[in-house]
Structure formats: C-alpha cells, structure tokens
Design a protein around this motif. Structure first.
Motif, short mmCIF file in Angstrom:
data_model
loop_
_atom_site.label_atom_id
_atom_site.label_comp_id
_atom_site.label_asym_id
_atom_site.label_seq_id
_atom_site.Cartn_x
_atom_site.Cartn_y
_atom_site.Cartn_z
N SER A 105 -4.93 4.90 -0.06
CA SER A 105 -3.87 4.90 0.61
C SER A 105 -3.04 6.17 0.47
N GLY A 106 -1.62 6.07 1.09
CA GLY A 106 -0.72 7.23 1.05
C GLY A 106 0.36 6.94 1.82
N TRP A 107 1.20 8.02 2.00
CA TRP A 107 2.56 7.91 2.89
C TRP A 107 2.62 8.94 4.00
N LEU A 108 2.63 8.71 4.99
CA LEU A 108 2.69 9.86 5.98
C LEU A 108 4.13 10.29 6.03
N ILE A 109 4.39 11.59 5.64
CA ILE A 109 5.67 12.36 5.40
C ILE A 109 6.27 12.45 6.90
N PRO A 110 7.36 12.11 7.12
CA PRO A 110 7.89 12.13 8.45
C PRO A 110 8.26 13.52 9.10
#
Length: 359
Positions: free
Chosen positions: A349-354
């Motif tokens: 998983s992960g978080w797309l940096i805006p």
C-alpha cells in the motif's frame, strides 16, 4: 485560558529568514506540538509568542488581544504566558515552595493569596509533600514538575513548553509524558509544545505543526501526518517514511488510484480528484514493504545492512537500478537476511503525495 492566533509571521535575523509567513490557529484548550528538525524555527516561534523577540512581519494574538505586530509589542510580563524551559531554571538556594512563590512575591500579591496559589499549583503537579525541599534533592522529573507548578501559579492564559523532556532519560521521559497528558486533561490549559521528538509529539498533541526552513509544512492530527503527509518533506520526516517515484495510471475512485512503482503496479490511497500523471511520488512505511517469492509481483534488489534490535531486525535494501533509493523494513526473528543477500520486495500500500501548488 486563551486561544492563540499566528498570522503571516515572519522573523529575519541579519536578512536571513528564521520564519517565513507562518500562520496557524490554536483553539482554547488545545494541545499543539510544533515539530521539526534542528534550526527549522521552532524556538524562534516560541520566543516571538512569549515576547522575547520582535517580529519582522505578521501578527500574533493571544485570545482577542494583539500582542505582537509591526506596530505593537506587549512586554513578556504582560502577556500572561507561562513558559516551561528545558533546563528547569530553578533557584538552587530556594525551597520548592519559594521557587514557585517568587514571581507572586515580586508582583506584591498578599501572603495569604500567595500561599493558597502555591498550594494549588503543587497539588496540580502532585508535589504537595515536597514544598520544603531544595531542588538539588529532587529527581529530574520532580524538578520539571516544580518548573511546571511555577509556571501555573501565575495563572497564565497560555503555556509554552520548550523541549521540556530533552534532558531526561528514556524511562523518565515516558513517565513525564503521562504527567503532561494528565495535567492537560485536568486543567484544559491551552498548550504550545516545542519538540524535536516525534514520539513525544505524537503521544501528547491534539495536532502537530511541522516546520522546516522557517515555513509551515503541515498542520494536522498525528494520524493525518502519518497516513496523509502533504508533501515530500513531511512524508520523509515523519516516522522515517520512504518517498518513491511513481506514475499514476488511473484517476481517483473512492479515495484510491492505480500507480506503477519500481515496475510494480498497485492501488494506493490518494486525495480526491487525482488524475493520471508522471513524476509522482508516493509515501510508504516499513510495514507496507514485505519480502515475496520470485514469482510474485514486486521488485528485486540487494540487502545492504541488517541491524538486529531484539526480536526483529531493520533490513536496509537497495532496488536494482536505483542505488540511491534506500528502503527499509522489519523482519521478526528468525532473521534470515544478511548484508549482500538478494531479495524481492513488494509494496502492499502507500499514499500518493499531492501536487504542491505554487504559492
């Protein structure tokens, strides 16, 4: 008790910016931690709020009262701001009660009122039985509680903490974290807490302001900072996050989008409205990296270091073709990876940096 409002605050020393356009609001009764690397501007911010420095631009309000601007500078002693310092700053020749009483005595408060306020302040920090002792006979944690009581006896509208646990050992720091959390719960005092210790900030604060090079990077709850960093600095700074290059291959649907990272395709969390783009970055945590077999989706590389930490090891890893991109993950006992061994990892998983919008 009072809220704190900081609007476009700038401070320059000899032309160099220590703070640059910082704005934040602290609600009545809120516990706000200010976090950042050394030299980022944390202490300068505290000194401006306390009145020890004059600002270059912007405005600071405590409650409804303007205390600092280009045209106003209320003296520190008239701001009703309490400060708890890192080094306690207790008078060694005075007893605990005399240390707490000193500021009231200077202010010519009556003896009866002083005694009652000192008694209440000692009770708030659970130090009633230590009023007759000298600071030298107290432990580090007890001295810090005396410093807190001395701050509270003046009945401040706002309490500033300047890295108050930095001089304590690990076990005592954990105990004092509990003390501070309990104190805030009992009194509802508005607190601004300066620290470089992330675990401390996460454990204590309602929200955390991350500052870097004099600019506010993000102001959010501990959970939001960890799971949804606003930019690459916050992503890499908080909890040793890893920032990886990615290509966004699908638009956002229900808070997720499909990306390609190091040749692996996966779905990550993202902000609403994200669209396909190149040169994106994602943030991942050690818990989102896992070792997989050769046939599973993932990417290959070499283990560069294995550091045993009791019950588990931190495994440091370089993906093939990107030697500058150091990754790390945890492997519990039995530890099978060693420096120089080959491995295949996968992101779960992960978080797309805006995208950071231009100012």
């Amino acid at each position: 008790m009072a809220g704190l409002s900081i609007k476009d605050v700038t401070k320059r020393f000899d032309g160099a910016s220590a703070l640059d356009g910082v704005s934040m609001d602290v609600a009545d009764g809120e516990f706000l931690a200010v976090l950042g690397p050394s030299g980022c501007g944390k202490t300068t911010l505290l000194r401006l709020i306390a009145g020890f420095e004059t600002l270059t631009g912007g405005c600071i309000r405590i409650g409804e009262r303007e205390v600092s601007s280009r045209h106003v500078n209320v003296p520190p002693e008239k701001r009703r701001v309490g400060i708890v310092f890192q080094n306690y700053a207790l008078w060694p020749h005075m007893t605990v009660a005399e240390n707490i009483d000193y500021a009231l005595k200077v202010a010519r408060i009556s003896r009866a009122e002083r005694e009652e306020r000192v008694r209440r302040a000692l009770a708030l920090v659970n130090m009633e039985q230590y009023g007759g002792r000298r600071p030298a006979s107290l432990s580090g944690g007890q001295r810090q509680r005396v410093a807190l009581a001395r701050c509270l006896v003046a009945e401040p509208r706002l309490v500033l903490f300047d890295e108050p646990l930095a001089n304590l050992d690990v076990h005592l720091r954990a105990s004092m974290e509990d003390e501070f959390a309990d104190f805030h719960k009992r009194t509802g005092t508005t607190i601004l807490y300066i620290t470089h210790d992330q675990a401390e900030a996460m454990a204590l604060a309602d929200r955390i302001a991350v500052i870097d090079h004099g600019r506010l990077m993000q102001l959010a709850t501990p959970q939001t900072l960890y799971h949804e960093p606003a930019n690459e600095m916050v992503a890499s700074f908080i909890s040793q996050g890893m920032v990886l290059p990615a290509t966004v291959e699908s638009p956002e649907i229900d808070g997720h989008c499909r990306v390609r990272v190091l040749g692996q395709e996966l779905v990550v969390r993202c902000r609403k409205g994200e669209r396909p783009r190149k040169d994106a970055r994602i943030c991942c945590r050690a818990s989102q990296l896992t070792a997989v077999t050769a046939r599973k989706p993932g990417f290959d590389g070499t283990v560069t270091r294995a550091v045993y930490r009791g019950g588990a090891a931190r495994i440091e890893f370089e993906p093939d073709g990107t030697p500058h991109l150091g990754l790390h993950f945890e492997q519990p006992d039995p530890v099978t990876f060693a420096a120089g061994s080959r491995a295949r990892l996968a992101l779960t998983s992960g978080w797309l940096i805006p995208v950071v919008e231009a100012a």
